[in-house]
Design a protein around this motif. Structure first.
Motif, PDB file in Angstrom:
ATOM      1  N   THR A 266       0.808  -1.223   0.000  1.00 21.41           N
ATOM      2  CA  THR A 266       0.000   0.000   0.000  1.00 21.41           C
ATOM      3  C   THR A 266       0.836   1.265   0.000  1.00 21.41           C
ATOM      4  OG1 THR A 266      -0.138  -0.102   2.413  1.00 21.41           O
ATOM      5  CG2 THR A 266      -1.911  -1.150   1.158  1.00 21.41           C
ATOM      6  N   LYS A 267       2.127   1.136   0.363  1.00 21.91           N
ATOM      7  CA  LYS A 267       3.019   2.287   0.360  1.00 21.91           C
ATOM      8  C   LYS A 267       4.433   1.792   0.120  1.00 21.91           C
ATOM      9  CE  LYS A 267       4.947   5.936   3.320  1.00 21.91           C
ATOM     10  NZ  LYS A 267       4.998   6.511   4.677  1.00 21.91           N
ATOM     11  N   SER A 268       5.147   2.479  -0.796  1.00 20.53           N
ATOM     12  CA  SER A 268       6.538   2.113  -1.064  1.00 20.53           C
ATOM     13  C   SER A 268       7.158   3.158  -1.974  1.00 20.53           C
ATOM     14  CB  SER A 268       6.631   0.737  -1.733  1.00 20.53           C
ATOM     15  OG  SER A 268       6.009   0.752  -3.010  1.00 20.53           O
ATOM     16  N   THR A 269       8.485   3.185  -1.997  1.00 24.56           N
ATOM     17  CA  THR A 269       9.177   3.963  -3.025  1.00 24.56           C
ATOM     18  C   THR A 269       9.242   3.126  -4.292  1.00 24.56           C
ATOM     19  OG1 THR A 269      10.479   5.143  -1.383  1.00 24.56           O
ATOM     20  CG2 THR A 269      11.321   5.134  -3.632  1.00 24.56           C
ATOM     21  N   GLU A 270       9.777   1.930  -4.177  1.00 27.78           N
ATOM     22  CA  GLU A 270       9.679   0.940  -5.240  1.00 27.78           C
ATOM     23  C   GLU A 270       8.970  -0.272  -4.665  1.00 27.78           C
ATOM     24  OE1 GLU A 270      13.311   0.224  -7.323  1.00 27.78           O
ATOM     25  OE2 GLU A 270      13.201   2.201  -8.275  1.00 27.78           O
ATOM     26  N   GLY A 271       7.932  -0.719  -5.370  1.00 24.63           N
ATOM     27  CA  GLY A 271       7.094  -1.765  -4.801  1.00 24.63           C
ATOM     28  C   GLY A 271       7.797  -3.099  -4.712  1.00 24.63           C
ATOM     29  N   ILE A 272       8.237  -3.643  -5.853  1.00 27.41           N
ATOM     30  CA  ILE A 272       8.945  -4.921  -5.905  1.00 27.41           C
ATOM     31  C   ILE A 272      10.173  -4.724  -6.782  1.00 27.41           C
ATOM     32  CG2 ILE A 272       8.832  -7.341  -6.598  1.00 27.41           C
ATOM     33  CD1 ILE A 272       5.826  -7.258  -6.155  1.00 27.41           C
ATOM     34  N   GLU A 273      11.343  -5.110  -6.262  1.00 26.21           N
ATOM     35  CA  GLU A 273      12.579  -4.912  -7.011  1.00 26.21           C
ATOM     36  C   GLU A 273      13.458  -6.154  -6.911  1.00 26.21           C
ATOM     37  OE1 GLU A 273      16.440  -1.884  -7.358  1.00 26.21           O
ATOM     38  OE2 GLU A 273      14.936  -1.580  -5.789  1.00 26.21           O
ATOM     39  N   ALA A 274      13.970  -6.613  -8.068  1.00 24.54           N
ATOM     40  CA  ALA A 274      14.896  -7.741  -8.121  1.00 24.54           C
ATOM     41  C   ALA A 274      15.493  -7.804  -9.524  1.00 24.54           C
ATOM     42  CB  ALA A 274      14.189  -9.052  -7.784  1.00 24.54           C
ATOM     43  N   LYS A 275      16.448  -8.706  -9.692  1.00 21.63           N
ATOM     44  CA  LYS A 275      17.043  -8.903 -11.018  1.00 21.63           C
ATOM     45  C   LYS A 275      16.082  -9.646 -11.935  1.00 21.63           C
ATOM     46  CE  LYS A 275      21.701  -9.026  -9.060  1.00 21.63           C
ATOM     47  NZ  LYS A 275      22.893  -9.865  -8.762  1.00 21.63           N
ATOM     48  N   THR A 276      15.349 -10.593 -11.363  1.00 19.52           N
ATOM     49  CA  THR A 276      14.335 -11.337 -12.106  1.00 19.52           C
ATOM     50  C   THR A 276      13.059 -11.371 -11.283  1.00 19.52           C
ATOM     51  OG1 THR A 276      15.984 -12.744 -13.178  1.00 19.52           O
ATOM     52  CG2 THR A 276      13.732 -13.546 -13.144  1.00 19.52           C
ATOM     53  N   ILE A 277      11.955 -10.979 -11.898  1.00 17.26           N
ATOM     54  CA  ILE A 277      10.666 -10.952 -11.208  1.00 17.26           C
ATOM     55  C   ILE A 277       9.690 -11.762 -12.049  1.00 17.26           C
ATOM     56  CG2 ILE A 277       8.813  -9.520 -10.280  1.00 17.26           C
ATOM     57  CD1 ILE A 277      10.861  -7.213 -10.141  1.00 17.26           C
ATOM     58  N   THR A 278       9.048 -12.763 -11.430  1.00 22.80           N
ATOM     59  CA  THR A 278       8.146 -13.655 -12.158  1.00 22.80           C
ATOM     60  C   THR A 278       6.809 -13.746 -11.438  1.00 22.80           C
ATOM     61  OG1 THR A 278      10.034 -14.970 -12.915  1.00 22.80           O
ATOM     62  CG2 THR A 278       7.861 -15.973 -13.100  1.00 22.80           C
ATOM     63  N   PHE A 279       5.741 -13.558 -12.222  1.00 18.98           N
ATOM     64  CA  PHE A 279       4.378 -13.695 -11.702  1.00 18.98           C
ATOM     65  C   PHE A 279       3.754 -14.930 -12.342  1.00 18.98           C
ATOM     66  CE2 PHE A 279       5.478  -9.239 -11.437  1.00 18.98           C
ATOM     67  CZ  PHE A 279       4.995  -8.852 -10.207  1.00 18.98           C
ATOM     68  N   GLU A 280       3.392 -15.908 -11.498  1.00 15.43           N
ATOM     69  CA  GLU A 280       2.761 -17.132 -11.980  1.00 15.43           C
ATOM     70  C   GLU A 280       1.301 -17.240 -11.569  1.00 15.43           C
ATOM     71  OE1 GLU A 280       4.047 -19.206 -13.997  1.00 15.43           O
ATOM     72  OE2 GLU A 280       6.218 -18.961 -13.861  1.00 15.43           O
ATOM     73  N   GLY A 281       0.913 -16.571 -10.508  1.00 16.86           N
ATOM     74  CA  GLY A 281      -0.454 -16.664 -10.016  1.00 16.86           C
ATOM     75  C   GLY A 281      -0.677 -15.690  -8.883  1.00 16.86           C
ATOM     76  N   GLY A 282      -1.815 -15.841  -8.196  1.00 16.83           N
ATOM     77  CA  GLY A 282      -2.132 -14.979  -7.072  1.00 16.83           C
ATOM     78  C   GLY A 282      -2.602 -13.608  -7.501  1.00 16.83           C
ATOM     79  N   VAL A 283      -2.765 -12.747  -6.512  1.00 14.94           N
ATOM     80  CA  VAL A 283      -3.182 -11.358  -6.740  1.00 14.94           C
ATOM     81  C   VAL A 283      -2.149 -10.450  -6.098  1.00 14.94           C
ATOM     82  CG1 VAL A 283      -4.950  -9.613  -6.361  1.00 14.94           C
ATOM     83  CG2 VAL A 283      -5.621 -11.982  -6.776  1.00 14.94           C
ATOM     84  N   THR A 284      -1.552  -9.566  -6.894  1.00 16.05           N
ATOM     85  CA  THR A 284      -0.538  -8.636  -6.408  1.00 16.05           C
ATOM     86  C   THR A 284      -1.002  -7.216  -6.688  1.00 16.05           C
ATOM     87  OG1 THR A 284       1.211 -10.231  -6.878  1.00 16.05           O
ATOM     88  CG2 THR A 284       1.879  -7.943  -6.528  1.00 16.05           C
TER      89      THR A 284
END
Length: 869
Positions: A646-664
């Motif tokens: 709900t609050k961040s400067t950068e929400g999600i950070e990494a070299k590799t980011i993978t979304f396979e399912g769920g709710v983000t």
């Protein structure tokens, strides 16, 4: 002449006395028990050990070269490798030649594998290896009752513990046994059987003869779950205390003693109110009953056999040393009845013996009973053992301690009762060279340094300094700099149905600090840190506060975890290894400001940071952070579950980011989702090789750049909804490398930034890159439909937008579509539960009041269609 005769007679008498002394067995030194070899590899075990299941069995260990001498009961030896077990040598007499010695093994194996015990007998040592098999039976919950609920000391008891379970898997299980603690002498046995699929019950048969009064406690572990049942053991109505007990009654500055064993190896010396017991009795567990009040008194004991101290309304103040001083390595069972008080002095009289606290013991301490023990430590620790400390019952209150409240050289374990500690000088509970296991009861600690700590950091591989909490309500408050509410140098595992509340306020302090893995499977855990980061000159680095700091791998499998960190530079959860969330609900708030020591040495308030891979397979993760919401130095993978940042400067950070399912669902002030191989001074628009892969699930993100990949972005599935900025140069989607749409649903709104580009031509799914010279207001909608009026998308932007990316598996080549700004949407909701903006679903669009911006036909050959108006 007479002088010469007297001298000769004197010499003769001396010779006779020496000769007689050599013959007298009471004067001659006892011959020690010795063997020439101890054969652990030939040992046999009376029962099979299964992980997660209560175990009591006898190991028969062969030896050779025995000298026929008796040997006493040994001390408990903790297992290594597979932890959770202890082995104790049973007293016996060696055979002259070859024979076997018995070691009783009790406890609950923490895992499958091999439990190793470094045993010794008769001057020889070897490593006893107990195989522990994997349990075929698993359950979800376990509760128990026992009948009859009472027994009598010295009278045979027969009863049944009925354990009710849920979530049975239908697996088979072997025979399981458990010995009583607190009051000993009882055994619970479960015969082999098969679990039901779902709910069912287990019946343990309890039998034996209680050895004392108090509470007999059974910790019954089965199928990965544990429950505690207890039996109240009353005094026999036919016995008289004076016949089987040494009575000590204090009165002011004096004490009186009634010694029922004065002819059986027990001598008692009294000096004022200082009582010293010396016992050579090795056949009976003698009870020493203390009562009365002494303003200058103490109780000290030397014993060659285990014993019982019953405290029945006793109050001892000793200004020159410990109030109770046990100079015996044998087990002491402490039965607490009524209200009892122990106070020591600030300065002890010099002694060659250890005397480290108000209640000191060289051997094991086992607390039980229905009463209260109040302890004040003015010199060092309050309760201290050079072996282990176990609490099966009783109420223990450490009113104040100059050093530790409870200090065990070996392990500390607790099954029931209440422990309350105020330690103004150091730690609440410390296991110096062992582990801490809490299965039940209530613990409340207020300390300066660590609240609960397994502190061993040496090189002895047989010591595993872990913290295991399987039950009990725990509340810890620490105030010192770099203090930790719970700390272990090995792993920490929490699987309790009770509440754990941890509050730390010192600079650089942590709620939970673990040198190994951290695992949470159950429980309500609330961690609050309010201290700030600071530069530690000893470590030449910043000491940053954190709710949880894990040096290896972290796994959240269940429970309800809440972390609130408010100090500057303080983090929610930080992990040196991998982090995996597969269940439960985790809520993190890291709202402090950035801590800066110099331009190159800073600490930011991140929500969840891992150096290794971060993975969520299930569960709920809520994060509000001043800096990054989730940051991994390796990769982030969302397989399932729910993430709300709900609050961040950068929400999600990494070299590799993978979304396979769920709710983000991500809200960020800078990049919502950022893939980067690292920071390049001055910035770069080249492909750095990082990747964002969206293969499934629902991703809802808003930020100055909704998605920013310094490398590549590939979408193959799922639903991606982006609320980008109004003003350039930030964009809804910013990709330095390849931008491919090969499946899934994408709708993104952003500014008219000149760097915004269409999806790559190598994309295999039809898409639209829409650029508008006029802004679509945040109060309006973008609607796209086909020639039949079928809704392709109705999108309400987060902010006023100009440029849009849209792709949907229903889009086709060479097909006409209409694009509207405005209109209205009746009924329905937003996909993924976004609030106030997003993609509408399950309602009806009306173009009344809308502007038809374009009627366009997609390319018959290309997948990418650029549409401008």
């Amino acid at each position: 002449m007479n002088r010469k005769k007297f001298a000769a007679v004197g010499i003769l008498l001396a010779f006779i006395l020496i000769f007689q002394a050599c013959k007298d067995p009471e004067i001659t030194a006892a011959t020690p028990a010795t063997v020439t070899a101890l054969n652990c590899s030939g040992a046999t075990f009376s029962a099979t050990a299964t992980n997660g299941t209560s175990y009591t069995a006898t190991a028969s260990v062969p030896y050779t070269g025995g000298n026929g001498v008796a040997y006493p009961e040994g001390n408990a030896i903790a297992s290594s490798g597979v932890t959770g077990l202890t082995a104790t040598l049973s007293a016996g007499t060696l055979t002259s030649g070859s024979g076997t010695a018995s070691f009783v093994i009790t406890g609950t194996p923490a895992s499958a594998g091999t439990a190793n015990f470094s045993i010794d007998l008769g001057g020889q040592t070897c490593t006893l290896a107990l195989p522990v098999v994997t349990s075929k039976a698993t359950i979800s919950t376990l509760t128990g009752t026992v009948a009859p609920a009472t027994g009598t000391n010295g009278v045979t008891y027969s009863g049944t513990a009925t354990l009710t379970y849920t979530g049975g898997n239908g697996g088979t299980y072997d025979v399981s046994t458990a010995s009583s603690t607190g009051v000993e002498g009882l055994t619970a046995t479960l015969v082999a059987g098969t679990l039901a699929n779902g709910s069912g019950s287990l019946a343990y048969t309890i039998s034996g003869t209680p050895t004392s009064t108090g509470t007999a406690v059974f910790n019954l572990s089965f199928g990965g779950q544990t429950c505690t049942v207890s039996i109240l053991i009353n005094a026999s109505s036919t016995g008289t205390t004076a016949k089987d007990t040494v009575l000590v009654v204090y009165a002011g500055t004096s004490a009186t003693v009634n010694n029922a064993f004065q002819n059986d190896g027990v001598s008692v010396a009294v000096s004022g109110a200082d009582v010293t017991v010396t016992s050579t009795n090795t056949t009976k567990e003698i009870v020493y009953l203390l009562s009365g009040t002494a303003s200058k008194g103490s109780f000290k004991i030397y014993s060659e056999y285990k014993f019982n101290i019953t405290m029945k309304g006793v109050s001892l103040t000793n200004s020159t040393g410990p109030a109770i001083n046990i100079q015996s390595s044998k087990k002491a069972t402490i039965n607490v009845l009524g209200t009892n008080t122990l106070v020591d002095g600030a300065t002890y009289t010099t002694s060659k013996e250890d005397q480290k606290g108000t209640f000191f013991s060289e051997g094991q301490l086992s607390f039980m009973g229905t009463g209260t023990l109040n302890v004040t430590a003015n010199n060092k620790h309050a309760i201290v053992s050079d072996d282990y400390i176990y609490v099966s019952d009783a109420t223990i209150i450490v009113k104040s301690a100059v050093s530790d409240g409870i200090h065990a050289n070996n392990y500390f374990a607790m099954d029931n009762g209440s422990v309350t500690i105020t330690a103004s000088g150091s730690n609440g509970i410390e296991a110096e060279e062992g582990y801490i296991a809490v299965n039940g009861g209530t613990i409340a600690v207020n300390s300066v340094n660590d609240g609960i700590t397994a502190s061993y950091d040496g090189t002895d591989a047989t010591i595993t300094p872990y913290v295991l909490i399987k039950g009990g309500k725990i509340t810890v408050t620490t105030t010192g700099d770099k203090g930790n509410a719970i700390k272990s140098e090995s792993y920490t595992t929490i699987s309790t149905g009770d509440a754990i509340t941890l509050t730390v306020s010192g600079k650089g302090s942590k709620g939970i600090k673990t040198g190994g893995d951290f695992t949470l499977t159950a429980g309500t855990v609330k961690i609050t840190t309010s201290g700030a980061a600071f530069y530690d000159t000893e470590d030449s680095d910043i000491a940053a506060p954190a709710g949880i700091n894990c040096d290896k791998n972290l796994a959240i499998k269940g429970g309800n975890l809440t972390v609130s960190s408010t100090g500057s530079g303080a983090k929610g959860i930080t992990v040196d290894g991998t982090a995996t969330v597969s269940g439960g609900k985790t809520t993190i708030s890291a709202t402090g400001t950035k801590f800066t020591y110099n331009t190159s040495t800073t600490s930011e308030a991140k929500g969840f940071k891992s150096d290794g891979a971060f993975t969520i397979n299930n569960g709920t993760l809520n994060i509000a952070a001043t800096d990054d919401g989730i940051k991994s130095e390796t990769s982030v993978t969302i397989n399932d579950g729910t993430i709300n940042i709900t609050k961040s400067t950068e929400g999600i950070e990494a070299k590799t980011i993978t979304f396979e399912g769920g709710v983000t669902n991500v809200t960020a002030s800078n990049d919502g989702i950022n893939a980067s191989m690292g920071t390049t001074t001055g910035g770069t628009e080249s492909n750095d090789g990082s990747n964002i892969n969206i293969n499934g699930g629902i991703l809802i993100v808003t930020g100055s750049d909704g998605i920013d990949s310094n490398g590549n972005l590939t979408i193959k599935g799922g639903t991606t909804i982006i609320g980008g900025p109004t003003s350039s140069p930030e964009e809804g989607i910013d990709v330095n490398g390849n931008f491919l749409i090969n499946g899934g649903i994408l709708i993104s709104g952003g500014s008219n930034g000149r760097m915004t580009k269409a999806m790559g031509s190598a994309s295999t799914q039809v898409g639209m890159y829409i650029t508008s010279s006029t802004q679509l207001a945040a109060t309006s909608v973008l609607h796209i439909e086909d020639a039949t009026g079928k809704d392709m998308v109705t999108f309400k932007p987060k902010n006023g937008n100009y440029y849009f990316h849209f792709s949907n598996p229903s889009l086709a080549k060479g097909t006409q579509y209409k694009i509207y700004f405005g209109g209205s949407y009746n009924g329905g909701s937003f996909v993924g539960g976004s609030s106030g903006w997003g993609v509408y679903t399950s309602g009806t669009y009306s173009n009344t009041g809308a502007t038809l911006k374009s009627t366009t036909t997609t390319s018959g050959t290309a997948t990418v269609n650029t549409i401008s108006f």
